[in-house]
Scaffold this motif. Structure first.
Motif, PDB file in Angstrom:
ATOM      1  N   ARG A  61     -14.081 -27.810   2.064  1.00 43.76           N
ATOM      2  CA  ARG A  61     -15.224 -26.942   1.813  1.00 43.76           C
ATOM      3  C   ARG A  61     -16.219 -27.121   2.947  1.00 43.76           C
ATOM      4  O   ARG A  61     -16.503 -28.250   3.366  1.00 43.76           O
ATOM      5  N   SER A 107     -18.156 -21.728   3.171  1.00 43.54           N
ATOM      6  CA  SER A 107     -16.817 -21.179   3.370  1.00 43.54           C
ATOM      7  C   SER A 107     -15.820 -22.313   3.179  1.00 43.54           C
ATOM      8  O   SER A 107     -16.138 -23.353   2.604  1.00 43.54           O
ATOM      9  N   SER A 108     -14.605 -22.120   3.668  1.00 45.61           N
ATOM     10  CA  SER A 108     -13.595 -23.170   3.591  1.00 45.61           C
ATOM     11  C   SER A 108     -12.670 -23.058   4.789  1.00 45.61           C
ATOM     12  O   SER A 108     -12.522 -21.991   5.388  1.00 45.61           O
ATOM     13  N   GLU A 136     -17.048 -26.480  -4.397  1.00 50.53           N
ATOM     14  CA  GLU A 136     -17.631 -25.770  -3.266  1.00 50.53           C
ATOM     15  C   GLU A 136     -19.131 -26.046  -3.225  1.00 50.53           C
ATOM     16  O   GLU A 136     -19.751 -26.378  -4.233  1.00 50.53           O
TER      17      GLU A 136
END
Length: 226
Positions: free
Chosen positions: A175, A169-170, A197
């Motif tokens: 990241r 996810s972020s 990512e």
């Protein structure tokens, strides 16, 4: 200075050659190429290259002009997509995963602390932490930091609940890779401020390491390190 480049390119003869020639033209010395995956006629490769710039410390880690220059020079190649360029401390040809497990076997009481210290270099990230997920009950809530690598934030309290399974996810421009360790009441979080990512291959690698470390760690180890 070592750079990691994540490049998507056509999965056909000659495509890799045009990338390596372009890297040589701009003065990058290729140390390692890792194939992360192939799908739909394309390949995703990680290149570790030496860039002829003497730079150490925090300023080097924010050396965006160098990364932007490399990205711009490669983005013009036919069919090539540059997914990320970032500075890395990973040593090409080393086997940090084996070293990690050797240290855990030698001192299992520090299993999760050792895991957190080793993971940033292993996956080309900036930091790693474990966060306590609170007692019992589901969905789990974030609690306090238990372990943190040298360059990890002093606090980490993202919005929402602890993910029930491993995810990428972020959080803003960072990241994240998250792997719950339910038996230990922890969630491992790895952060990368620059670059691409996290790839599914990186997530799979971390999940496997966490599984082995969890088997080696004695019960209650998560609470012994502040």
């Amino acid at each position: 200075m070592l750079l990691r480049l994540r490049i998507s390119l056509p999965d056909r003869p000659g495509a890799l050659g045009q990338v390596t020639r372009a890297l040589g033209t701009i003065g990058a010395d290729i140390h390692q190429v890792t194939v992360l995956g192939r799908e739909g006629g394309r390949a995703v490769d990680d290149f570790t290259v030496a860039w002829p710039v003497s730079a150490d410390g925090p300023e080097a880690e924010r050396n965006e002009p160098v990364c932007a220059h490399v990205r711009d020079r490669l983005s013009g190649l036919p069919g090539v997509s540059v997914e990320g360029v970032w500075i890395t401390r990973a040593v090409p040809g080393a086997a940090p995963g084996y070293d990690l497990l050797r240290y855990v076997v030698a001192e299992p009481v520090r299993a999760y602390a050792t895991l957190v210290d080793a993971l940033p270099d292993l996956v080309g990230a900036d930091w790693a932490v474990t966060v306590a997920t609170g007692p019992g009950g589901r969905p789990a809530r974030w609690s306090r930091l238990v372990h943190r690598s040298v360059r990890a934030p002093a606090e980490f309290s993202p919005a929402g609940e602890v993910p029930p399974r491993a995810v990428v996810s972020s959080d803003g421009d960072v990241r994240l890779l998250c792997v719950p360790v339910q038996d230990a009441g922890l969630c491992l979080v790895v952060g990368r401020r620059q670059g691409a990512e996290f790839h599914p291959a990186e997530l799979d690698c971390v999940m496997r390491l966490v599984e082995v470390v969890a088997m080696l760690a004695p019960a209650g180890e998560a609470t012994t390190v502040g």
